[in-house]
Design a protein around this motif. Sequence first.
Motif, mmCIF file in Angstrom:
data_model
loop_
_atom_site.group_PDB
_atom_site.id
_atom_site.type_symbol
_atom_site.label_atom_id
_atom_site.label_comp_id
_atom_site.label_asym_id
_atom_site.label_seq_id
_atom_site.Cartn_x
_atom_site.Cartn_y
_atom_site.Cartn_z
ATOM 1 N N MET A 69 0.872 -1.336 0.136
ATOM 2 C CA MET A 69 0.306 -0.560 -0.101
ATOM 3 C C MET A 69 0.754 1.499 0.037
ATOM 4 S SD MET A 69 -1.703 0.316 3.635
ATOM 5 C CE MET A 69 -0.699 -0.112 4.638
ATOM 6 N N HIS A 72 2.175 3.136 -4.310
ATOM 7 C CA HIS A 72 0.773 3.163 -5.669
ATOM 8 C C HIS A 72 1.634 4.175 -6.699
ATOM 9 C CE1 HIS A 72 -1.968 0.586 -3.819
ATOM 10 N NE2 HIS A 72 -2.214 1.318 -2.738
ATOM 11 N N ASN A 73 2.534 5.060 -6.105
ATOM 12 C CA ASN A 73 3.265 5.868 -7.063
ATOM 13 C C ASN A 73 4.189 5.646 -7.411
ATOM 14 O OD1 ASN A 73 0.849 7.665 -7.059
ATOM 15 N ND2 ASN A 73 0.957 7.938 -5.060
#
Length: 101
Positions: A69, A72-73
């Motif tokens: 988590m 994500h980027n």
Amino acid sequence: MLDVFSSIPTLMDYKGQKLAEQMFQGLILVSAVIGFIYGYIAEQFGWTVYIVMAGFALSCLLTLPPWPMYCHNPLKWLPVQESGTKDKKPAERKLKRHTKS
């Protein structure tokens, strides 16, 4: 033995770092408030310490490992570019000198 450690992912992007920091601070703050209130009601400072330590352990478990988590980027890096300055020796480069005015 070292192959086990090299297979563990260690990447976390900047937004993931920000999220982890916010979660860490929030969990510590919430556990401190809950621990203080419970310790005040029970009149036992030890319970306050235990609750804060449990909150710290939980926040470490949730924020220190690079969970998916937090990635994500991912950053998009520029490709490597060859430059012509590598071929010259340091003596061949022209030095810029500043003149006093």
